[in-house]
Design an enzyme around this catalytic site. Structure first.
Site, PDB file in Angstrom:
ATOM      1  N   HIS A 131       0.869  -1.184   0.000  1.00  0.00           N
ATOM      2  CA  HIS A 131       0.000   0.000   0.000  1.00  0.00           C
ATOM      3  C   HIS A 131       0.900   1.227   0.000  1.00  0.00           C
ATOM      4  O   HIS A 131       2.130   1.099  -0.037  1.00  0.00           O
ATOM      5  CB  HIS A 131      -0.956  -0.015   1.201  1.00  0.00           C
TER       6      HIS A 131
ATOM      7  N   HIS B 288       1.230   3.918   2.244  1.00  0.00           N
ATOM      8  CA  HIS B 288       1.648   4.678   3.409  1.00  0.00           C
ATOM      9  C   HIS B 288       3.166   4.879   3.338  1.00  0.00           C
ATOM     10  O   HIS B 288       3.896   4.047   2.801  1.00  0.00           O
ATOM     11  CB  HIS B 288       1.249   3.950   4.700  1.00  0.00           C
TER      12      HIS B 288
ATOM     13  N   ASP C 265       5.710   4.609   5.229  1.00  0.00           N
ATOM     14  CA  ASP C 265       6.704   3.653   5.721  1.00  0.00           C
ATOM     15  C   ASP C 265       6.883   2.450   4.795  1.00  0.00           C
ATOM     16  O   ASP C 265       7.749   1.608   5.032  1.00  0.00           O
ATOM     17  CB  ASP C 265       6.364   3.182   7.142  1.00  0.00           C
ATOM     18  N   HIS C 266       6.094   2.417   3.712  1.00  0.00           N
ATOM     19  CA  HIS C 266       6.214   1.310   2.750  1.00  0.00           C
ATOM     20  C   HIS C 266       6.677   1.759   1.364  1.00  0.00           C
ATOM     21  O   HIS C 266       6.964   0.911   0.527  1.00  0.00           O
ATOM     22  CB  HIS C 266       4.871   0.584   2.629  1.00  0.00           C
TER      23      HIS C 266
ATOM     24  N   HIS D  74      -6.951  -3.145   5.554  1.00  0.00           N
ATOM     25  CA  HIS D  74      -6.309  -2.034   6.243  1.00  0.00           C
ATOM     26  C   HIS D  74      -7.195  -0.807   6.072  1.00  0.00           C
ATOM     27  O   HIS D  74      -8.259  -0.881   5.447  1.00  0.00           O
ATOM     28  CB  HIS D  74      -4.912  -1.821   5.648  1.00  0.00           C
TER      29      HIS D  74
ATOM     30  N   ASP E  92       0.123  -4.704   7.716  1.00  0.00           N
ATOM     31  CA  ASP E  92      -0.913  -3.653   7.782  1.00  0.00           C
ATOM     32  C   ASP E  92      -2.295  -4.194   7.438  1.00  0.00           C
ATOM     33  O   ASP E  92      -2.899  -3.821   6.437  1.00  0.00           O
ATOM     34  CB  ASP E  92      -0.536  -2.494   6.860  1.00  0.00           C
TER      35      ASP E  92
ATOM     36  N   HIS F  87       7.000  -5.944  11.103  1.00  0.00           N
ATOM     37  CA  HIS F  87       6.255  -4.679  11.139  1.00  0.00           C
ATOM     38  C   HIS F  87       5.869  -4.302  12.568  1.00  0.00           C
ATOM     39  O   HIS F  87       4.721  -4.034  12.881  1.00  0.00           O
ATOM     40  CB  HIS F  87       5.009  -4.756  10.243  1.00  0.00           C
TER      41      HIS F  87
END
Length: 304
Positions: A61, A63, A65-66, A138, A206, A265
């Site tokens: 996805h 976000h 942090d990814h 998520h 997530d 994670h």
């Protein structure tokens, strides 16, 4: 043979002792990366692997942090004089998101190919990999991935001879090729037995627990699964923000039965994940609290 490295195990933000979650696999000269948060390049450097030969990058996805490490990774690949196209895979909107990130990496000596996921499940053949993408739950559109290295059946010499198939075509048929020669069409099923067990790794972060995670992890050699929280008092927070606890991940693994599960994670507040593993292993004994840089070399099972 499949080389697997969990480059980082952190969620939300990189820490001095924990990089953000990313996974890289290597097989037959083909390299696949899943997620690319801030610090992924450093994690690769620590592992001793190069970003230049990466063929495919998948995103769960969008976000930060990814995906926030992507512009720098692309620049590094370009500075290494890469010219081969790079395939990017992710939820709908991928090209728009990457286009925005590329404002700081506008010129690359290689092209980008985009594959956007729109259905609940997709399957792709990418080099030696069969990649399954499956929708999870998520607070934004998010996918998990299953990576399989299939293995064809054993070559049957007696069948090949009985059908008078010239030996010069045997290797091509064994590799799965269809051969037209001498007025005949020769197909792999004429000389191969049933498919044998391949290699399988699943990866999801997530998400709340959903049946698809367990379904795709069935028969896996390695299941890499989000464990955002080990603390029992964080269960309500996990539900609110659509993440998973260690115990929820363990119950999914218990149902799916992979050979091994690595948790990943972690929340920045979770500084000692191993402290919670005794109770987790009571649910699924083959569960482990992964650490940055954990690697595994997976091979095909020996034939009986």
């Amino acid at each position: 043979m499949l080389d697997v490295c969990l480059l980082g195990t952190g969620g939300m933000m990189p820490l001095p002792y924990r990089w953000l979650t990313a996974l890289m696999t290597r097989c037959e000269g083909s390299n696949l990366l899943i997620d690319c948060g801030e610090g992924t390049q450093i994690a690769l450097k620590e592992k001793g692997w190069s970003p230049k030969p990466i063929n495919y990058i998948c995103f769960t996805h969008y976000h930060a942090d990814h995906i926030s490490g992507l512009p720098g990774l692309l620049l590094t690949m370009g500075n290494a004089e890469r010219t081969e196209p790079l395939t990017l895979i992710g939820p709908k909107g991928l090209e728009k998101v990457v286009g925005a990130l590329r404002m700081i990496a506008p010129e690359l000596p290689f092209s980008l190919k985009f594959i956007e996921l729109t259905e609940n499940a997709h399957q792709f053949k990418l080099g030696p990999y069969v990649l399954d993408a499956y929708r999870v739950n998520h607070n934004v559109i998010c996918y998990g991935y299953a990576i399989t290295i299939p293995r064809t059946g054993r070559f049957d010499v007696e069948r090949a001879r009985a059908q008078e198939i010239p030996q010069k075509f045997w290797s091509r048929l064994q590799k799965g090729e269809r051969v037209e020669a001498e007025g005949r069409i020769l197909t792999p099923d004429m000389v191969l037995g049933p498919d044998r067990k391949g290699i399988k790794v699943t990866y999801c972060t997530d998400t709340r627990p959903v049946p698809a995670i367990g379904e795709y992890a069935k028969g896996a050699d390695l299941m890499i699964c989000e464990g955002m929280y080990g603390e029992k008092d964080k269960a309500a927070k996990a539900r609110e923000y659509k993440h998973m606890t260690f115990y929820e991940a363990a119950r999914l693994a218990k149902e799916a039965g992979p050979k091994e599960m690595w948790l990943t994670h972690y929340s920045p507040s979770l500084t000692r994940p191993e402290e919670y593993m005794e109770e987790v292993r009571a649910i699924f004994p083959a569960a482990k609290a992964a650490r940055d840089g954990w690697s595994r070399e997976l091979g095909f099972e020996e034939d009986e």
